[in-house]
Structure formats: C-alpha cells, structure tokens
Design an enzyme around this catalytic site. Structure first.
Site, PDB file in Angstrom:
ATOM      1  N   HIS A 186      -1.054   6.389   6.234  1.00  0.00           N
ATOM      2  CA  HIS A 186      -0.474   6.242   4.895  1.00  0.00           C
ATOM      3  C   HIS A 186      -0.198   7.624   4.304  1.00  0.00           C
ATOM      4  O   HIS A 186      -0.790   8.618   4.721  1.00  0.00           O
ATOM      5  CB  HIS A 186      -1.433   5.480   3.967  1.00  0.00           C
TER       6      HIS A 186
ATOM      7  N   SER B 227       0.799  -1.220   0.000  1.00  0.00           N
ATOM      8  CA  SER B 227       0.000   0.000   0.000  1.00  0.00           C
ATOM      9  C   SER B 227       0.831   1.270   0.000  1.00  0.00           C
ATOM     10  O   SER B 227       0.358   2.320  -0.457  1.00  0.00           O
ATOM     11  CB  SER B 227      -0.934   0.013   1.218  1.00  0.00           C
TER      12      SER B 227
END
Length: 289
Positions: A264, A37
């Site tokens: 993230h 990711s």
C-alpha cells in the site's frame, strides 16, 4: 514470515456525473471521499475517524485533496477492505461497522472521489496466492498459471459494478464533479521485479503488472462513459514501486520499511496520489514536502 505478512495484506484489503468544480476551480465546498484501502491509507499516521477498523489515515490522499482545494465540508468514509457492495450496505470491520458509504452523499456535494474495484477482483487473495506460489517456480510464472484467465474475467465482471456505482453517485450527487481514482504502480513498470525481496518471479511480475493496468484501463473506460474524471495515479508513481529503496519507494512491500500497510502507499505515496487528483481537477498542486 511471508505467510504472516500476506495475512496482514488480506486483512487490509479485504446517473451521469455532474459538472461542478470546473477545471479552473480552486476551492470546493462539500467533498466526500469514497473507497477502499488505497483511499483510506491504512497504517499511515495519524489514524483518523471511526470506526477504527477502517484504518483511515488523516494523511491519506483525500486529506491532501481536501486541504489543496480548501474544502469547507470534508467527509471521508473510505474503508480498508471495501468492495463495491460496501458502498450501498454496511461493512463489518474490526471493532465496529462502517455505514454504507453512499449514506454520506446528501446531494450537496461539489466533489466526490471514489477508489474501488481492487477488492472486487480479489487484490488480497491475489497477493497471498502469488507470494506463496511464485517462489516455487522462480523461473516460471506459477501464479499466472494458477489463475489463467480468471482475473481478466473478474475485471470484466467488475466493470458492470463500477458502472452501477457511478450511475448511483450521479443520481445521489447530481451537482458534483466525480473523480474515479485509479491504482498506483505497485511493481516496476518494466523489468523482472526484485525477487526474492518481493517474492514474485519475473514472469509473474510481468503478468501482475498487466492485470493492474487492465484494471485501471477498465476504471478509466467506465469513468469516460459517464463523463467522470479519471485520475491516473499509476504514471506519477512509476519508479516509486515496492521494489525501490526506502526513501524512494512510495509503495511499501510485503515487509514495510515505513508506516503503511503491506503493498500500500506510504505517506509519500498518498501525497503523490493527492497531487495527481488535484492536477486532474485543475487545482494548484502543493510543493512536495
């Protein structure tokens, strides 16, 4: 609320390298991006590619690199939640299946980037455990105490997997330059963090910071062992961690304030990671938007 956000994090996280693309090269022909990711860029607009469950972004760092290099054949097979095992076997995701990422390697590659290893040591699980345990002892280090030496052992075990990954890339893409892209600075590089906004106690912040640095150091060592390029994305993102204010932070916290998955990189973070890769390759780095 923390439990729901942590659950979202868990869902998201679930040969010798060649010498092509020399340091003075400004253009690549075929570029393949592999990874998890932190390569895919989940929830950073616009969504791109199939299967949709990989949560791949058209503004992720591989896209920044492809544009910067003028790649004529860009293939991004990175997928949220990927482990090293998903490079050699299909990965089941929501609404489909991502083929084995190595299937994208034809042998004609000039550049291969790979960001992998975080899920092998359990990034999603670690965030979940720390977000639930750490607030119970805000003056202690409950998450560190829970794990003990487990994560150091996981990093040591993952080193063998990374070595195998790089050997396989070297065999499959013998003419490619291989870049191992490390993980960005998720937490402040010094100080106690920002409890309770990010619900990790100062003791756990220091410990988690050390774990990430150990993971990145292992990736750098494995890259050096086969002559691959290691890309440090930690240093360029320091000061833009998830404890910073919106507009300054390039890593979103457990409650994102701009489009990105929790814990993230957002669009700015992906741009910074792409710039770090271009700089490591000796290519011109576009001016920040």
């Amino acid at each position: 609320m923390v439990v729901a956000v942590v659950a979202a994090v868990v869902v998201v996280l679930g040969g010798t390298a060649g010498t092509a693309l020399a340091d003075d090269t400004e253009q690549a022909g075929r570029y393949v991006a592999l990874g998890d990711s932190y390569s895919a860029g989940p929830l950073v607009p616009p969504p791109s590619g199939q299967p949709v469950g990989c949560l791949r972004s058209g503004s992720n760092f591989p896209s920044v690199v492809a544009a910067g290099l003028g790649a004529t054949d860009f293939v991004d097979v990175s997928c949220s939640g990927a482990t090293t095992a998903d490079l050699t076997a299909p990965q089941k995701v929501a609404l489909g299946e991502n083929p084995a990422q190595f299937d994208a390697l034809t042998g004609a590659e000039d550049l291969v980037t790979v960001t992998i290893g975080g899920n092998d040591i359990g990034f999603g699980e670690i965030i979940q455990e720390c977000a639930l345990r750490s607030p119970q002892q805000p003056l202690g280090a409950a998450c560190r105490d829970f794990y003990g030496d487990q994560l150091n052992e996981r990093i040591a075990g993952t080193a063998e997997k990374i070595a195998a990954v790089l050997d396989s890339i070297g065999t499959r893409s013998p003419g490619a330059r291989v870049a191992v892209v490390g993980y960005p600075a998720l937490l402040p590089d010094e100080g106690p963090g920002c409890f309770p906004v990010v619900p990790f106690s100062p003791g756990d912040v220091a410990w988690l910071r050390g774990i990430e640095k150990d993971l990145n150091a292992m990736l750098a060592d494995r890259a050096a062992a086969v002559g691959a390029t290691y890309v440090d994305t930690y240093t360029p993102t320091t000061g833009h961690d998830m404890c910073q204010l919106p507009g300054v932070k390039w890593i979103e916290g457990l409650l994102p304030t701009s489009p990105a998955a929790p814990v993230h990189p957002n669009a700015q973070g992906m741009e910074a990671m792409g710039a770090a890769v271009l700089a490591a390759l000796g290519a011109p780095v576009p001016a920040a938007a």
